[in-house]
Scaffold this active site. Structure first.
Site, mmCIF file in Angstrom:
data_model
loop_
_atom_site.group_PDB
_atom_site.id
_atom_site.type_symbol
_atom_site.label_atom_id
_atom_site.label_comp_id
_atom_site.label_asym_id
_atom_site.label_seq_id
_atom_site.Cartn_x
_atom_site.Cartn_y
_atom_site.Cartn_z
ATOM 1 N N GLU A 9 -2.678 5.551 8.408
ATOM 2 C CA GLU A 9 -2.892 4.467 9.366
ATOM 3 C C GLU A 9 -2.924 4.977 10.804
ATOM 4 O O GLU A 9 -3.655 4.462 11.634
ATOM 5 C CB GLU A 9 -1.787 3.425 9.200
ATOM 6 N N ASP A 105 0.069 2.261 5.674
ATOM 7 C CA ASP A 105 1.396 1.691 5.437
ATOM 8 C C ASP A 105 1.418 0.904 4.130
ATOM 9 O O ASP A 105 0.462 0.168 3.817
ATOM 10 C CB ASP A 105 1.802 0.782 6.598
ATOM 11 N N TYR A 302 11.168 2.309 5.490
ATOM 12 C CA TYR A 302 10.077 1.389 5.835
ATOM 13 C C TYR A 302 10.624 0.063 6.370
ATOM 14 O O TYR A 302 11.420 -0.604 5.695
ATOM 15 C CB TYR A 302 9.207 1.141 4.606
#
Length: 704
Positions: A9, A105, A302
């Site tokens: 990303e 992601d 995350y």
């Protein structure tokens, strides 16, 4: 030799992935190794095209052209990212690239970012999915060893596409519909409008709140004070006080019970954003931005997770992390470490990602070099792990009831028996939130031990106290996030898996959009609707304001992720709603449509259609939005002579077709001059020319 292409990303993530794949050869827009290539997207490289790309007629906002529903969706690459897109296209189509790895992601938005680039490039090569919850080397390596077929994430991808298309359809159609019907720009959003509605409803409840008095009567023997229930009538309270003052009272109940409060859960994104706002005043967006950076720096797992648990296979990791927190967190003592990992393990409540944790790498590195904001978040996450794996808070609660003249009075007290996890919470507060008082009242007061059932209290003193009902409090970012998370709960059954407005990943952005659009504002910790925000909500239809409907859509998107409903079912509901919105707007009566126009001054009449001309921020425009006529305050013709269009000039031009201007500047002669500015109309647009008045002769002067 065949290679695979990994698409991340962001460049920083790509570098971490490349390091673990030994792709060290740096090229323009990518990194290459013996077996793979690693490149990146720069976030959203492509977005859905605006309406005018589908048809030029949409450049003018006209109600008659609605609805705008693309048959085939047009995706455009933003101008500043075209170079990187070309790099990706070239890499995707390289003959030696056998398959792609989606390394964006691991969530809904990551799927959308990858899909748009993949589709735009016309790529047909197989796709595998890298799904990781940490940027640590060990997690990345394990992720590449367990790559999954991209088709397994088809449901998640469909949900991402439908969410984006639904937002586009409602935003474009509802915004244009309300703007053209009310002659005022009114921005509508699928999630932001019901969120704004909650802010507006709360403000109105507070403004219309009328406080009401209620009364209490308390009895005291000098050591113990007991209180009546709330009494609505002051006369009744006065009568009770007189009745009991100086009289005997009897203790009718002394009850002791040990109570327990379980430790809190680990953080998901929303709960962490709420506490960061409550303790440190951080906005949800600031917390998310710092967490994302910490994630990319391999310091936290995350962040965009909706789970507050971890899986069974993480038990040892959790125990090790909890044990190491006594050295990592400066306010903890060795005996305060947690360690009961069973409390935070629940495989059934972890879907895409587990709860937010510090990483092993963070513990090894320490917090040196981090900003104060990031340090605060690290300490917040660390202490939450110790609390969540700690012991219960135990306290003894004592209830005493007293009867006087057949009326009941009571009191409660509590004393801690075992501080448990609360010891960690208090240590954190004292160290990190030194100037902030606890939001909770101090209830650690026990009651005297001398009282027993049947005891007589002689000559008690009775007193009346006056109290007032309180209005609801204005939303803070903390309480607004909580309201968004639970919106529509009453309308769902208890089995519904996900409820609320937006997702943990999007709620911060929704709040920021409301603020940037001028519909909400921050005042200290409070977040309030502006006058413009209240105006918007007052003219919206109920379905656009409905938190329940929007929460139901979010639930449907979750079901779509799991393959339980089709994408066309969801989109049919969105299209039906747009049809309903247009039907309501079409029926708005003329007097209601002019509600925002009443205070406007008419500058003149339009030379094309004869409608009234009003003043806007940057021009003087025709009130008939289908008419293109406008006098721009800044235009090249006047700017070349160092002038701009003011209201007096506009009035003259519309009335007489010309106006005399003094002090026009000539660049060629480097001097100033006077002339008449003459208005003409060509192809529906204003055109200007200059006329110079004739010089007066001497004879004319003599005649004067």
């Amino acid at each position: 030799m065949a290679k695979f292409l990994v698409i991340a990303e962001k460049p920083s993530v790509a570098q971490s992935l490349a390091k673990n794949l030994s792709a060290y050869q740096r090229e323009d827009g990518y990194l290459e190794g013996n077996s793979c290539i690693v490149s990146w997207c720069l976030g959203h490289l492509a977005e859905y095209a605006p309406p005018e790309i589908y048809d030029e007629k949409y450049e003018k906002w006209q109600f008659e052209d609605l609805p705008i529903i693309p048959e085939v969706w047009n995706v455009q690459v933003s101008e500043d990212k075209k170079k990187q897109f070309e790099v990706l296209c070239s890499l995707m189509n390289r003959e030696d690239v056998a398959y792609l790895v989606n390394g964006c992601d691991a969530g809904r938005e990551g799927e959308l970012i990858f899909k748009r680039v993949y589709d735009l490039a016309g790529c047909q090569k197989p796709v595998k999915r890298l799904w990781i919850s940490s940027m640590e080397d060990e997690a990345i390596q394990k992720g590449f060893q367990t790559l999954k077929d991209g088709k397994e994430y088809a449901g998640l991808c469909n949900a991402a596409v439908c969410r984006a298309q639904a937002d586009w359809l409602i935003g474009m159609n509802a915004t244009r519909a309300y703007t053209t019907r009310y002659f005022k720009r009114l921005v509508v959003g699928r999630v932001q409008t019901p969120t704004l509605s909650m802010l507006t409803e709360r403000k109105e409840k507070i403004e219309h709140f009328k406080k009401e008095a209620y009364y209490k009567v308390s009895l005291s023997d000098g050591k113990l004070t007991v209180t009546s229930e709330n009494i609505q009538s002051e006369a009744e309270a006065d009568e009770l006080r007189k009745l009991c003052d100086g009289e005997e009272a009897m203790v009718t109940k002394v009850k002791k019970a040990q109570k327990r409060i379980s430790p809190p859960k680990l953080y998901d994104l929303t709960s962490l954003q709420r506490e960061a706002n409550r303790y440190f005043g951080y906005t949800a967006q600031k917390t998310l931005d710092m967490l994302q950076e910490l994630y990319e720096e391999k310091m936290v797992t995350y962040p965009r997770t909706d789970s507050q648990y971890v899986t069974e296979d993480m038990k040892e990791t959790v125990e090790t992390l909890a044990d190491e927190m006594t050295d990592f967190l400066p306010f903890l003592k060795s005996e305060q470490s947690g360690g009961n990992a069973e409390r935070v393990i629940n495989n059934t409540k972890v879907s895409d990602h587990h709860a937010i944790l510090l990483t092993k790498e963070a513990v090894e590195k320490g917090m040196g070099g981090l900003s104060d904001g990031k340090k605060n978040l690290m300490m917040l996450i660390g202490q939450q792990l110790v609390q969540a794996t700690g012991e219960d808070y135990l306290y003894e609660q004592t209830e005493i009831s007293v009867q006087c003249k057949e009326h009941e009075f009571a009191t409660k007290g509590k004393l801690p028996v075992q501080m448990g996890f609360k010891e960690v919470e208090e240590a954190f507060r004292k160290y990190c939130v030194k100037d902030k008082k606890s939001d909770e009242p101090d209830n650690k007061t026990g009651l005297p031990e001398v009282y027993e059932e049947g005891m007589i209290l002689v000559s008690v003193k009775a007193e009346k106290s006056t109290h007032y009902t309180s209005p609801p409090k204005m939303f803070t970012e903390d309480t607004l996030l909580a309201a968004m998370e639970t919106a529509g709960n009453k309308e769902f059954d208890s089995e519904t898996e996900k409820k609320g407005l937006g997702t943990p990943a999007t709620r911060a952005n929704i709040i920021e959009k409301l603020v940037s659009s001028g519909y909400a504002e921050r005042k200290g910790k409070q977040i309030l609707p502006t006058a413009a925000g209240c105006e918007l909500i007052h003219v919206m239809t109920e379905n656009l304001k409905s938190a329940s409907l929007t929460a139901e859509w979010e639930n449907q998107l979750l079901m779509m992720e799991k393959g339980k409903i089709r994408d066309d079912e969801f989109m049919d509901g969105i299209v039906s709603m747009i049809t309903e919105i247009l039907s309501v707007c079409r029926a708005i009566p003329e007097e209601e449509r002019s509600r925002f126009q009443t205070a406007r001054e008419v500058i003149g009449k339009c030379p094309i259609c004869g409608s009234d001309v009003y003043e806007g921020k940057s021009n003087y425009y025709c009130s008939d939005r289908s008419c293109p006529f406008a006098l721009w305050k800044s235009n090249r013709f006047l700017e070349s002579m160092k002038k701009s269009m003011d209201k007096k000039m506009a009035v003259e031009l519309l009335k007489r077709g010309r106006t005399h201007i003094k002090g026009l500047y000539s660049k060629k002669k480097d001097s100033k001059f006077d002339a008449d500015l003459v208005l003409g109309v060509e192809d529906g647009k204003a055109r200007f020319s200059l006329e110079f008045p004739k010089k007066k002769t001497n004879s004319n002067k003599k005649k004067k």
